[in-house]
Scaffold this motif. Structure first.
Motif, PDB file in Angstrom:
ATOM      1  N   GLY A 118     146.894 109.840 -35.508  1.00 15.06           N
ATOM      2  CA  GLY A 118     147.492 110.573 -36.615  1.00 15.06           C
ATOM      3  C   GLY A 118     146.897 111.965 -36.774  1.00 15.06           C
ATOM      4  N   CYS A 119     146.632 112.614 -35.667  1.00 10.91           N
ATOM      5  CA  CYS A 119     146.009 113.942 -35.689  1.00 10.91           C
ATOM      6  C   CYS A 119     146.913 114.987 -36.333  1.00 10.91           C
ATOM      7  CB  CYS A 119     145.681 114.386 -34.265  1.00 10.91           C
ATOM      8  SG  CYS A 119     144.570 113.290 -33.391  1.00 10.91           S
ATOM      9  N   PHE A 120     146.298 115.977 -36.922  1.00 12.58           N
ATOM     10  CA  PHE A 120     146.976 117.146 -37.487  1.00 12.58           C
ATOM     11  C   PHE A 120     147.921 116.788 -38.629  1.00 12.58           C
ATOM     12  CE2 PHE A 120     146.428 117.860 -32.842  1.00 12.58           C
ATOM     13  CZ  PHE A 120     145.323 118.702 -32.936  1.00 12.58           C
ATOM     14  N   GLY A 121     147.746 115.627 -39.231  1.00 17.80           N
ATOM     15  CA  GLY A 121     148.557 115.251 -40.385  1.00 17.80           C
ATOM     16  C   GLY A 121     149.858 114.541 -40.056  1.00 17.80           C
ATOM     17  N   VAL A 122     150.109 114.202 -38.784  1.00 26.67           N
ATOM     18  CA  VAL A 122     151.334 113.468 -38.462  1.00 26.67           C
ATOM     19  C   VAL A 122     151.148 112.001 -38.821  1.00 26.67           C
ATOM     20  CG1 VAL A 122     151.981 115.057 -36.592  1.00 26.67           C
ATOM     21  CG2 VAL A 122     150.724 112.975 -36.043  1.00 26.67           C
ATOM     22  N   SER A 123     152.251 111.311 -39.011  1.00 26.29           N
ATOM     23  CA  SER A 123     152.182 109.888 -39.318  1.00 26.29           C
ATOM     24  C   SER A 123     151.545 109.146 -38.153  1.00 26.29           C
ATOM     25  CB  SER A 123     153.585 109.318 -39.553  1.00 26.29           C
ATOM     26  OG  SER A 123     154.175 109.941 -40.663  1.00 26.29           O
ATOM     27  N   ARG A 124     150.651 108.235 -38.501  1.00 31.77           N
ATOM     28  CA  ARG A 124     149.956 107.461 -37.476  1.00 31.77           C
ATOM     29  C   ARG A 124     150.902 106.411 -36.897  1.00 31.77           C
ATOM     30  NH1 ARG A 124     146.659 102.993 -36.762  1.00 31.77           N
ATOM     31  NH2 ARG A 124     144.937 103.369 -35.332  1.00 31.77           N
ATOM     32  N   MET A 125     151.015 106.420 -35.574  1.00 29.99           N
ATOM     33  CA  MET A 125     151.835 105.440 -34.865  1.00 29.99           C
ATOM     34  C   MET A 125     150.962 104.854 -33.760  1.00 29.99           C
ATOM     35  SD  MET A 125     155.395 107.551 -34.602  1.00 29.99           S
ATOM     36  CE  MET A 125     156.396 106.133 -34.205  1.00 29.99           C
ATOM     37  N   PRO A 126     150.290 103.736 -34.044  1.00 30.82           N
ATOM     38  CA  PRO A 126     149.342 103.177 -33.077  1.00 30.82           C
ATOM     39  C   PRO A 126     149.981 102.941 -31.707  1.00 30.82           C
ATOM     40  CG  PRO A 126     149.225 101.991 -35.149  1.00 30.82           C
ATOM     41  CD  PRO A 126     150.416 102.906 -35.239  1.00 30.82           C
ATOM     42  N   TRP A 127     149.218 103.209 -30.667  1.00 35.76           N
ATOM     43  CA  TRP A 127     149.720 102.988 -29.318  1.00 35.76           C
ATOM     44  C   TRP A 127     149.802 101.495 -29.077  1.00 35.76           C
ATOM     45  CZ3 TRP A 127     146.761 100.328 -25.783  1.00 35.76           C
ATOM     46  CH2 TRP A 127     145.398 100.198 -26.068  1.00 35.76           C
ATOM     47  N   ASN A 128     150.606 101.149 -28.096  1.00 34.26           N
ATOM     48  CA  ASN A 128     150.658  99.758 -27.688  1.00 34.26           C
ATOM     49  C   ASN A 128     150.405  99.689 -26.184  1.00 34.26           C
ATOM     50  OD1 ASN A 128     153.204  99.782 -26.143  1.00 34.26           O
ATOM     51  ND2 ASN A 128     154.168 100.139 -28.128  1.00 34.26           N
ATOM     52  N   PRO A 129     150.058  98.517 -25.707  1.00 34.23           N
ATOM     53  CA  PRO A 129     149.731  98.404 -24.277  1.00 34.23           C
ATOM     54  C   PRO A 129     150.862  98.863 -23.357  1.00 34.23           C
ATOM     55  CG  PRO A 129     149.039  96.432 -25.449  1.00 34.23           C
ATOM     56  CD  PRO A 129     149.816  97.265 -26.429  1.00 34.23           C
ATOM     57  N   TRP A 130     152.114  98.723 -23.779  1.00 36.29           N
ATOM     58  CA  TRP A 130     153.228  99.144 -22.929  1.00 36.29           C
ATOM     59  C   TRP A 130     153.239 100.653 -22.739  1.00 36.29           C
ATOM     60  CZ3 TRP A 130     154.965  95.870 -19.784  1.00 36.29           C
ATOM     61  CH2 TRP A 130     155.077  94.528 -20.120  1.00 36.29           C
ATOM     62  N   GLN A 131     152.778 101.390 -23.750  1.00 37.37           N
ATOM     63  CA  GLN A 131     152.711 102.847 -23.585  1.00 37.37           C
ATOM     64  C   GLN A 131     151.689 103.220 -22.514  1.00 37.37           C
ATOM     65  OE1 GLN A 131     152.069 103.756 -27.810  1.00 37.37           O
ATOM     66  NE2 GLN A 131     153.829 105.133 -27.654  1.00 37.37           N
ATOM     67  N   ILE A 132     150.565 102.515 -22.515  1.00 35.56           N
ATOM     68  CA  ILE A 132     149.539 102.785 -21.511  1.00 35.56           C
ATOM     69  C   ILE A 132     150.071 102.433 -20.113  1.00 35.56           C
ATOM     70  CG2 ILE A 132     147.170 102.272 -20.779  1.00 35.56           C
ATOM     71  CD1 ILE A 132     147.551 103.776 -23.551  1.00 35.56           C
ATOM     72  N   VAL A 133     150.756 101.294 -20.001  1.00 34.57           N
ATOM     73  CA  VAL A 133     151.385 100.918 -18.737  1.00 34.57           C
ATOM     74  C   VAL A 133     152.411 101.983 -18.336  1.00 34.57           C
ATOM     75  CG1 VAL A 133     152.903  99.218 -17.620  1.00 34.57           C
ATOM     76  CG2 VAL A 133     150.991  98.438 -19.044  1.00 34.57           C
ATOM     77  N   GLY A 134     153.199 102.456 -19.310  1.00 33.35           N
ATOM     78  CA  GLY A 134     154.196 103.489 -19.050  1.00 33.35           C
ATOM     79  C   GLY A 134     153.570 104.769 -18.532  1.00 33.35           C
ATOM     80  N   ILE A 135     152.453 105.176 -19.125  1.00 38.82           N
ATOM     81  CA  ILE A 135     151.761 106.381 -18.649  1.00 38.82           C
ATOM     82  C   ILE A 135     151.264 106.161 -17.223  1.00 38.82           C
ATOM     83  CG2 ILE A 135     149.701 107.823 -18.961  1.00 38.82           C
ATOM     84  CD1 ILE A 135     150.167 107.533 -22.000  1.00 38.82           C
ATOM     85  N   GLY A 136     150.774 104.947 -16.943  1.00 42.33           N
ATOM     86  CA  GLY A 136     150.339 104.628 -15.577  1.00 42.33           C
ATOM     87  C   GLY A 136     151.477 104.738 -14.577  1.00 42.33           C
ATOM     88  N   PHE A 137     152.647 104.163 -14.947  1.00 43.12           N
ATOM     89  CA  PHE A 137     153.819 104.276 -14.063  1.00 43.12           C
ATOM     90  C   PHE A 137     154.278 105.724 -13.948  1.00 43.12           C
ATOM     91  CE2 PHE A 137     154.869  99.644 -14.863  1.00 43.12           C
ATOM     92  CZ  PHE A 137     154.642  99.261 -13.550  1.00 43.12           C
ATOM     93  N   PHE A 138     154.201 106.431 -15.059  1.00 45.02           N
ATOM     94  CA  PHE A 138     154.582 107.834 -15.068  1.00 45.02           C
ATOM     95  C   PHE A 138     153.696 108.628 -14.111  1.00 45.02           C
ATOM     96  CE2 PHE A 138     155.366 111.651 -18.061  1.00 45.02           C
ATOM     97  CZ  PHE A 138     156.459 112.035 -17.332  1.00 45.02           C
ATOM     98  N   ALA A 139     152.398 108.375 -14.189  1.00 46.22           N
ATOM     99  CA  ALA A 139     151.460 109.072 -13.303  1.00 46.22           C
ATOM    100  C   ALA A 139     151.719 108.702 -11.840  1.00 46.22           C
ATOM    101  CB  ALA A 139     150.025 108.746 -13.701  1.00 46.22           C
TER     102      ALA A 139
END
Length: 147
Positions: A118-139
C-alpha cells in the motif's frame, strides 16, 4: 477474458503502446542531438501540452492546496526525467523489444510490491502466490524475447 476487454484495461494497453513508441522516438531524438538535450526538450513539450490541457479544461492551479500534498508525491517529475533518459539510453544498446520487455518486468514486479504494501497511499492489495508464479512465467517469457 471479459476483464481484458474493459475500458480501464484498454486505456492501459493504449498507454503501453504509446510508451513503446515514445521510447523509440526519444531514443532516436537523443541520437540525433544528445541524451540530456532530448530529455529536456521532451519535457518542455510535455509541459506545454499539459498547460494547454489545464487551460482547455479550465482547471485553475490555484484551487488546489499544494502545500498539503505529501512531498514524495512530487517525485513524479524527477522520475519522469530519469525514465525518459534511461529508456532513450537503453534502446540503442539492446533494442526496443528487449528494453520494453525489461521495463515491463520492472513495472509489474514493482507494482505487485506497491499494491502489497500500500505504498504512496494506494489501497493495499496483498499479493497472492499466483502473482509471484505469474511474474516468474513473465520473466521466463521475457527471456525468450531477449536476443
Amino acid at each position: 477474458m471479459l476483464k481484458l476487454l474493459n475500458f480501464p484495461f484498454l486505456i492501459a494497453a493504449i498507454s503501453g503502446i504509446a510508451m513503446a513508441i515514445q521510447g523509440t522516438i526519444n531514443s532516436c531524438l537523443s541520437q540525433k542531438t544528445s541524451l540530456i538535450s532530448a530529455t529536456f526538450l521532451v519535457h518542455i513539450i510535455g509541459s506545454l501540452i499539459a498547460l494547454i490541457a489545464v487551460i482547455a479544461w479550465r482547471d485553475p492551479l490555484s484551487k488546489h492546496n499544494w502545500g498539503a500534498v505529501p512531498w514524495y508525491l512530487y517525485l513524479g517529475g524527477v522520475l519522469s526525467v530519469i525514465i525518459v533518459g534511461l529508456v532513450a539510453l537503453s534502446i540503442p544498446k539492446i533494442g526496443v523489444c528487449n528494453a520494453t520487455t525489461a521495463i515491463i518486468i520492472g513495472q509489474v514486479s514493482t507494482a505487485v510490491l506497491i499494491d502489497h504494501f500500500g505504498c504512496f497511499g494506494v489501497s493495499r492489495m496483498p499479493w497472492n502466490p499466483w502473482q509471484i508464479v505469474g511474474i516468474g512465467f513473465f520473466a521466463a517469457g521475457a527471456k525468450l524475447l531477449f536476443r
